[in-house]
Scaffold this active site. Structure first.
Site, mmCIF file in Angstrom:
data_model
loop_
_atom_site.group_PDB
_atom_site.id
_atom_site.type_symbol
_atom_site.label_atom_id
_atom_site.label_comp_id
_atom_site.label_asym_id
_atom_site.label_seq_id
_atom_site.Cartn_x
_atom_site.Cartn_y
_atom_site.Cartn_z
ATOM 1 N N SER A 150 0.837 -1.194 0.000
ATOM 2 C CA SER A 150 0.000 0.000 0.000
ATOM 3 C C SER A 150 0.881 1.258 0.000
ATOM 4 C CB SER A 150 -0.964 -0.050 1.183
ATOM 5 O OG SER A 150 -1.989 0.901 1.053
ATOM 6 N N ASP A 227 -10.103 -5.658 -3.602
ATOM 7 C CA ASP A 227 -9.561 -4.583 -2.773
ATOM 8 C C ASP A 227 -10.459 -3.352 -2.907
ATOM 9 O OD1 ASP A 227 -8.010 -2.466 -1.706
ATOM 10 O OD2 ASP A 227 -6.131 -3.442 -2.301
ATOM 11 N N HIS A 262 -7.238 -6.113 0.575
ATOM 12 C CA HIS A 262 -6.074 -5.285 0.909
ATOM 13 C C HIS A 262 -5.354 -5.758 2.175
ATOM 14 C CE1 HIS A 262 -4.049 -1.481 -0.118
ATOM 15 N NE2 HIS A 262 -3.979 -1.185 1.164
#
Length: 282
Positions: A150, A227, A262
């Site tokens: 991320s 995600d 995620h």
């Protein structure tokens, strides 16, 4: 160079997970990082994979959740995991938002006050931290690769692209690929770098991929199709893939993974692939 304090040491797959603390001259605060030393470190110098975590994380998230140590022990790879920002700097507003300030350093060099005095995670990761690791027994810092998740995936990409040849390979899980064009990046960059968007471009992996002119860089990116941040246009992996396609020196393999989100369940599923990918270059 600051001295290291060992906070904890735990046996793991024949090696050790160790947490260190030190006074950072780059960030002007105390910092922690975790590391896994495989058993091979006792007899030889081992290469390093530097891992950069995402928003709200600390030095603990990857080392405790990803399940990377088993394969790292097999391959003889040292794992080094810094925190995601300076902490306890007494800056007004540093703890107000989860996506800016504490836990959200964005691996850049802040130029705006009051952040500039402390928020230089780019220099910390690429210089001070690697210098500290280099001094450790059983570590070969001439062989180092970088990865992250991320915000940390953004950091890994930017660190590799802005330091040609320093990192042997790069990978990322659900990275923020085009921060000049997404809400997370716009918020962070305006706060840390100011409102001049021209200055933002040097911290955007998609834009850097177009102009990179260093040694050939292999990049592996995994992105889950479930995600929610992908749907919210925070990650924009297609921008990185399209940019890299214009540059023969940057080879990006983008794998869209059906049904994955995620979370660290996603990372744990594919971390072995990433470690074996990096081992080819280390």
């Amino acid at each position: 160079m600051s001295s290291l304090k060992e906070c904890s040491r735990t046996s793991c797959f024949g090696g050790s997970v160790v947490v260190f603390e030190h006074a950072s001259s780059t960030l002007s605060c105390d910092m922690k990082f975790s590391a896994f030393f495989p058993p091979q470190c006792a007899a030889e110098k081992c290469p390093v994979l530097l891992w950069l975590s995402g928003l709200t994380c600390t030095e603990q998230n990857f080392i405790t959740k990803a399940g990377a140590q088993r394969v790292a022990a097999e391959l003889g790879i040292v794992l080094v995991c810094p925190d995601t920002s300076p902490r306890g700097c007494n800056i007004e507003g540093e703890d107000t938002d989860w996506d800016f300030g504490t836990g959200a350093g964005f691996y850049l060099t802040a130029t705006q006050e009051p952040w500039a005095a402390h928020y230089d995670m780019f220099s910390y990761v690429c210089c001070e931290l690697l210098d500290l690791v280099q001094a450790m027994p059983g570590v070969d810092i001439s062989r180092v690769s970088i990865s992250g998740h991320s915000m940390g995936g953004h950091g890994a990409l930017v660190c590799a692209l802005k330091n040609p040849g320093k990192f042997k390979s790069c990978s990322a899980f659900a990275p923020i690929c085009n921060p000049t064009a997404c809400p997370w990046g716009e918020k962070a960059f305006s706060g840390y770098l100011g409102e001049d968007r021209e200055t933002w471009k040097q911290w955007d992996a998609s834009l850097l991929s177009r102009t990179y002119s260093g040694p050939a860089l292999a990049v592996l990116v995994d992105q889950g199709t479930a995600d929610t941040f992908l749907d919210k246009k925070q990650l924009l992996p297609e921008a990185l893939s399209e940019a890299a396609a214009t540059n023969d020196s940057v080879a990006v393999e983008l794998r869209m993974q059906p049904g994955y989100d995620h979370s660290y369940y996603f990372i744990a599923t594919f971390i072995e692939d990433h470690l074996r990918f990096h081992s080819k270059y280390l």
